[in-house]
Motif scaffolding. Structure first.
Motif, PDB file in Angstrom:
ATOM      1  N   PHE A   1     -21.103   7.039 -25.060  1.00 48.72           N
ATOM      2  CA  PHE A   1     -19.919   6.289 -24.659  1.00 48.72           C
ATOM      3  C   PHE A   1     -19.842   6.171 -23.140  1.00 48.72           C
ATOM      4  O   PHE A   1     -20.360   7.016 -22.407  1.00 48.72           O
ATOM      5  CB  PHE A   1     -18.636   6.979 -25.156  1.00 48.72           C
ATOM      6  N   VAL A   2     -19.157   5.126 -22.697  1.00 49.06           N
ATOM      7  CA  VAL A   2     -18.756   5.004 -21.302  1.00 49.06           C
ATOM      8  C   VAL A   2     -17.264   4.702 -21.314  1.00 49.06           C
ATOM      9  O   VAL A   2     -16.794   3.874 -22.100  1.00 49.06           O
ATOM     10  CB  VAL A   2     -19.553   3.923 -20.551  1.00 49.06           C
ATOM     11  N   VAL A   3     -16.518   5.408 -20.469  1.00 49.01           N
ATOM     12  CA  VAL A   3     -15.061   5.281 -20.437  1.00 49.01           C
ATOM     13  C   VAL A   3     -14.626   4.886 -19.033  1.00 49.01           C
ATOM     14  O   VAL A   3     -15.114   5.443 -18.044  1.00 49.01           O
ATOM     15  CB  VAL A   3     -14.376   6.600 -20.845  1.00 49.01           C
ATOM     16  N   VAL A   4     -13.716   3.935 -18.955  1.00 48.34           N
ATOM     17  CA  VAL A   4     -13.085   3.546 -17.690  1.00 48.34           C
ATOM     18  C   VAL A   4     -11.578   3.709 -17.841  1.00 48.34           C
ATOM     19  O   VAL A   4     -10.998   3.267 -18.841  1.00 48.34           O
ATOM     20  CB  VAL A   4     -13.431   2.097 -17.310  1.00 48.34           C
ATOM     21  N   CYS A   5     -10.949   4.359 -16.877  1.00 45.85           N
ATOM     22  CA  CYS A   5      -9.496   4.486 -16.841  1.00 45.85           C
ATOM     23  C   CYS A   5      -8.985   3.783 -15.596  1.00 45.85           C
ATOM     24  O   CYS A   5      -9.541   3.955 -14.511  1.00 45.85           O
ATOM     25  CB  CYS A   5      -9.068   5.949 -16.808  1.00 45.85           C
ATOM     26  N   VAL A   6      -7.923   3.020 -15.762  1.00 44.84           N
ATOM     27  CA  VAL A   6      -7.282   2.371 -14.623  1.00 44.84           C
ATOM     28  C   VAL A   6      -5.790   2.377 -14.888  1.00 44.84           C
ATOM     29  O   VAL A   6      -5.323   1.853 -15.900  1.00 44.84           O
ATOM     30  CB  VAL A   6      -7.821   0.949 -14.390  1.00 44.84           C
ATOM     31  N   GLY A   7      -5.042   3.013 -14.008  1.00 37.05           N
ATOM     32  CA  GLY A   7      -3.626   3.204 -14.258  1.00 37.05           C
ATOM     33  C   GLY A   7      -3.428   4.066 -15.491  1.00 37.05           C
ATOM     34  O   GLY A   7      -4.043   5.121 -15.645  1.00 37.05           O
ATOM     35  N   SER A   8      -2.601   3.615 -16.424  1.00 36.29           N
ATOM     36  CA  SER A   8      -2.370   4.349 -17.672  1.00 36.29           C
ATOM     37  C   SER A   8      -3.282   3.878 -18.799  1.00 36.29           C
ATOM     38  O   SER A   8      -3.182   4.368 -19.928  1.00 36.29           O
ATOM     39  CB  SER A   8      -0.908   4.185 -18.101  1.00 36.29           C
TER      40      SER A   8
ATOM     41  N   HIS B   1      -0.328   7.657 -22.434  1.00 33.00           N
ATOM     42  CA  HIS B   1      -0.049   7.987 -21.039  1.00 33.00           C
ATOM     43  C   HIS B   1       0.963   6.991 -20.491  1.00 33.00           C
ATOM     44  O   HIS B   1       0.821   5.772 -20.658  1.00 33.00           O
ATOM     45  CB  HIS B   1      -1.330   7.940 -20.210  1.00 33.00           C
ATOM     46  N   GLU B   2       1.989   7.516 -19.842  1.00 35.63           N
ATOM     47  CA  GLU B   2       3.046   6.669 -19.312  1.00 35.63           C
ATOM     48  C   GLU B   2       2.837   6.331 -17.838  1.00 35.63           C
ATOM     49  O   GLU B   2       3.389   5.347 -17.344  1.00 35.63           O
ATOM     50  CB  GLU B   2       4.401   7.365 -19.488  1.00 35.63           C
ATOM     51  N   GLU B   3       2.085   7.152 -17.144  1.00 32.61           N
ATOM     52  CA  GLU B   3       1.817   6.942 -15.728  1.00 32.61           C
ATOM     53  C   GLU B   3       0.309   6.954 -15.498  1.00 32.61           C
ATOM     54  O   GLU B   3      -0.475   7.084 -16.434  1.00 32.61           O
ATOM     55  CB  GLU B   3       2.511   8.019 -14.879  1.00 32.61           C
ATOM     56  N   ALA B   4      -0.092   6.846 -14.234  1.00 29.92           N
ATOM     57  CA  ALA B   4      -1.508   6.712 -13.891  1.00 29.92           C
ATOM     58  C   ALA B   4      -2.322   7.929 -14.317  1.00 29.92           C
ATOM     59  O   ALA B   4      -1.910   9.073 -14.122  1.00 29.92           O
ATOM     60  CB  ALA B   4      -1.651   6.505 -12.390  1.00 29.92           C
ATOM     61  N   ILE B   5      -3.483   7.669 -14.910  1.00 30.68           N
ATOM     62  CA  ILE B   5      -4.451   8.716 -15.231  1.00 30.68           C
ATOM     63  C   ILE B   5      -5.253   9.014 -13.965  1.00 30.68           C
ATOM     64  O   ILE B   5      -5.811   8.111 -13.350  1.00 30.68           O
ATOM     65  CB  ILE B   5      -5.394   8.271 -16.365  1.00 30.68           C
TER      66      ILE B   5
ATOM     67  N   SER C   1       0.813  -1.214   0.000  1.00 30.61           N
ATOM     68  CA  SER C   1       0.000   0.000   0.000  1.00 30.61           C
ATOM     69  C   SER C   1       0.840   1.255   0.000  1.00 30.61           C
ATOM     70  O   SER C   1       0.330   2.341  -0.198  1.00 30.61           O
ATOM     71  CB  SER C   1      -0.942   0.010   1.216  1.00 30.61           C
ATOM     72  N   ASP C   2       2.182   1.137   0.245  1.00 29.30           N
ATOM     73  CA  ASP C   2       3.038   2.301   0.231  1.00 29.30           C
ATOM     74  C   ASP C   2       3.406   2.725  -1.187  1.00 29.30           C
ATOM     75  O   ASP C   2       3.907   3.806  -1.408  1.00 29.30           O
ATOM     76  CB  ASP C   2       4.316   2.026   1.030  1.00 29.30           C
ATOM     77  N   LYS C   3       3.213   1.842  -2.164  1.00 32.95           N
ATOM     78  CA  LYS C   3       3.513   2.180  -3.543  1.00 32.95           C
ATOM     79  C   LYS C   3       2.419   3.056  -4.121  1.00 32.95           C
ATOM     80  O   LYS C   3       1.333   3.172  -3.577  1.00 32.95           O
ATOM     81  CB  LYS C   3       3.670   0.904  -4.375  1.00 32.95           C
ATOM     82  N   VAL C   4       2.728   3.678  -5.272  1.00 31.14           N
ATOM     83  CA  VAL C   4       1.746   4.540  -5.930  1.00 31.14           C
ATOM     84  C   VAL C   4       0.608   3.682  -6.474  1.00 31.14           C
ATOM     85  O   VAL C   4       0.829   2.792  -7.293  1.00 31.14           O
ATOM     86  CB  VAL C   4       2.405   5.338  -7.066  1.00 31.14           C
ATOM     87  N   VAL C   5      -0.584   3.939  -6.013  1.00 31.93           N
ATOM     88  CA  VAL C   5      -1.765   3.197  -6.441  1.00 31.93           C
ATOM     89  C   VAL C   5      -2.798   4.192  -6.958  1.00 31.93           C
ATOM     90  O   VAL C   5      -3.035   5.224  -6.337  1.00 31.93           O
ATOM     91  CB  VAL C   5      -2.370   2.386  -5.282  1.00 31.93           C
ATOM     92  N   ALA C   6      -3.390   3.901  -8.100  1.00 33.33           N
ATOM     93  CA  ALA C   6      -4.345   4.816  -8.721  1.00 33.33           C
ATOM     94  C   ALA C   6      -5.723   4.176  -8.794  1.00 33.33           C
ATOM     95  O   ALA C   6      -5.870   3.087  -9.352  1.00 33.33           O
ATOM     96  CB  ALA C   6      -3.876   5.194 -10.125  1.00 33.33           C
ATOM     97  N   PRO C   7      -6.766   4.830  -8.262  1.00 30.01           N
ATOM     98  CA  PRO C   7      -8.117   4.270  -8.322  1.00 30.01           C
ATOM     99  C   PRO C   7      -8.682   4.296  -9.733  1.00 30.01           C
ATOM    100  O   PRO C   7      -8.319   5.154 -10.545  1.00 30.01           O
ATOM    101  CB  PRO C   7      -8.914   5.192  -7.390  1.00 30.01           C
ATOM    102  N   ALA C   8      -9.554   3.350 -10.033  1.00 22.69           N
ATOM    103  CA  ALA C   8     -10.221   3.314 -11.331  1.00 22.69           C
ATOM    104  C   ALA C   8     -11.196   4.481 -11.438  1.00 22.69           C
ATOM    105  O   ALA C   8     -11.840   4.870 -10.458  1.00 22.69           O
ATOM    106  CB  ALA C   8     -10.955   1.990 -11.503  1.00 22.69           C
ATOM    107  N   LEU C   9     -11.314   5.043 -12.640  1.00 20.65           N
ATOM    108  CA  LEU C   9     -12.190   6.180 -12.900  1.00 20.65           C
ATOM    109  C   LEU C   9     -13.216   5.818 -13.957  1.00 20.65           C
ATOM    110  O   LEU C   9     -12.959   4.973 -14.827  1.00 20.65           O
ATOM    111  CB  LEU C   9     -11.379   7.393 -13.378  1.00 20.65           C
ATOM    112  N   LEU C  10     -14.378   6.472 -13.912  1.00 20.07           N
ATOM    113  CA  LEU C  10     -15.442   6.218 -14.889  1.00 20.07           C
ATOM    114  C   LEU C  10     -16.045   7.540 -15.335  1.00 20.07           C
ATOM    115  O   LEU C  10     -16.242   8.451 -14.516  1.00 20.07           O
ATOM    116  CB  LEU C  10     -16.511   5.312 -14.282  1.00 20.07           C
ATOM    117  N   ALA C  11     -16.331   7.660 -16.632  1.00 20.71           N
ATOM    118  CA  ALA C  11     -16.981   8.857 -17.175  1.00 20.71           C
ATOM    119  C   ALA C  11     -17.989   8.443 -18.235  1.00 20.71           C
ATOM    120  O   ALA C  11     -17.719   7.550 -19.049  1.00 20.71           O
ATOM    121  CB  ALA C  11     -15.956   9.818 -17.770  1.00 20.71           C
TER     122      ALA C  11
END
Length: 427
Positions: free
Chosen positions: A26-33, A57-61, A9-19
């Motif tokens: 359209f429905v879009v889901v982003c998770v990480g990059s 994208h090279e890193e988390a969105i 949990s100390d590492k960089v963690v990115a939550p999933a996003l939805l739009a």
């Protein structure tokens, strides 16, 4: 800290996003990059087109947003790239390199301007017009302008009101700022309408209620476990709902310190008519539904819907038909630099009664059915992994946004170690 499944949990963690597209195209889901999009009308996966492999994208969105009419889409995050997309072709038409990691985005009401905020507390404005339009390559590098700032406080959420009057920004330091949208954003937004003050911890999310009212309303959620209703123009607190009791009911323990500490609001969204508010709460395997009485300007708890074990939504949005789309999950980079990304999408509908009852939508009733979920969930939709990653993402968010408390002795010790002291000028 490392869990039973080996996640750190100390590492960089990115939550999933939805739009969701405003017209449900359209429905879009982003998770990480990763950027996953599905065409609800054509019932097919969207081929997201990058100009080159290096332009991905090279890193988390960290933030995704559709414009008001749905013609534009923006994604941005930890790689400091702000990417503008044409939703007719799903081509990346403009890329801007930010100076800091991007935490929030929003379009102006006329979609002429894109606003983005960074983790240093600065909001920038850039035109959505293409300078290279009509050329072989329309990807250009624009120079954004500094619109406003929050004095080095991380901006967690950014919204523009539908009437075009205000920019609303929330931050780590418990406050919500209402700024007047300038006639010329290139000159900056120097006029502050007011501050919405009341949260006792970081403000994690905000949502505007834009239904043609004389006074625009705002809903906010924070690390203090409260959902608050505000009048935007006067920055007046109208009502507060403390959801910690609801988390306590779920656990059967009202007095537990762990329950109180594990009740941060993770996400909020408002139905198109402004009458319903959906709330995601840390440690709640489901969603809370609140009724917003637009006449009395009060909030009332309607239902606590438990969806499934380990389903803690990290992002959600109502569509124009009243369905609520939710995603749980997150992404984490492993030691080998591979991205471990897991998502889990669900859809909820309500009855048409005066007091609606919310229930999950059956698979066959959703456009695209299993293909939609295969597209948005990806190849790995393990429930336990989704829960573990989402929990790690929530912990990472709280660690970043929670104000650290130091004793007087520790504070003095930190002062002695500071390396930013100004050198005295020799006379």
């Amino acid at each position: 800290m490392e869990g039973d499944d080996g996640l750190n949990s100390d590492k960089v963690v990115a939550p999933a996003l939805l739009a969701l597209h405003p017209l449900c195209k359209f429905v879009v889901v982003c998770v990480g990059s990763q950027l996953r999009a599905y065409n609800l009308l054509g019932k097919c996966q969207v081929d997201v087109k990058y100009p080159s492999a290096q332009s991905r994208h090279e890193e988390a969105i960290r933030t995704i947003t559709f414009s008001g009419e749905g013609k534009l889409f923006v994604s941005a995050g930890d790689d400091k790239h702000v990417k503008l997309w044409d939703t007719e072709t799903w081509q990346c038409t403009k890329t801007v390199h930010a100076s800091k990691k991007v935490s929030a985005t929003a379009f102006s009401c006329d979609s002429k301007w894109l606003l983005y905020a960074d983790k240093f507390g600065v909001v920038y404005a850039m035109s959505t017009k293409l300078q290279g339009e009509g050329l072989a390559s329309s990807v250009v590098l624009d120079q954004p302008v500094n619109l406003l700032a929050h004095c080095c406080s991380i901006i967690t959420s950014l919204k523009c009101t539908a009437d075009g009057k205000f920019i609303v920004t929330a931050d780590r330091d418990f406050k919500i700022r209402v700024s007047v949208f300038p006639k010329d954003p290139l000159q900056g937004a120097h006029e502050i309408e007011g501050f919405c003050l009341g949260h006792t911890s970081f403000v994690s999310c905000i949502a505007c209620i834009d239904v043609g009212l004389k006074s625009q309303l705002l809903v906010s959620g924070g690390g203090d476990g409260t959902v608050r209703l505000w009048e935007i123009e006067t920055a007046t607190l109208l009502d507060t709902v403390d959801v910690r009791d609801e988390v306590g009911i779920a656990d059967g323990n009202f007095e537990s310190d762990a329950v109180i500490q594990a009740s941060a609001i993770t996400c909020v969204c408002v139905s198109c008519d402004g009458s319903l508010i959906a709330v995601g709460v840390e440690s709640l395997d489901g969603v809370l539904f609140l009724k917003c009485d637009l006449k009395s300007k009060r909030l009332m708890l309607l239902q606590k819907l438990v969806l499934a074990e380990h389903f803690c939504p990290t992002s959600m949005q109502f569509d124009k038909n009243g369905w609520l789309w939710l995603v749980a999950g997150a992404a984490q980079k492993t030691d080998s630099c591979k991205e471990n990304a897991v998502t889990w999408v669900k859809v909820v509908s309500s009855s048409l009664d005066d007091t609606p009852v919310f229930t999950p939508v059956e698979l066959e009733s959703i456009p695209g059915g299993s293909l939609l979920f295969e597209t948005l969930d990806g190849t790995d939709s393990d429930v336990n992994k989704a829960f573990a990653l989402a929990e790690a993402a929530t912990i990472a968010m709280k660690n970043e946004l929670s104000k650290r408390q130091y004793s007087n002795e520790h504070r003095e010790f930190r002062k002695r170690l500071r390396n930013d002291k100004k050198l005295q000028r020799k006379v």
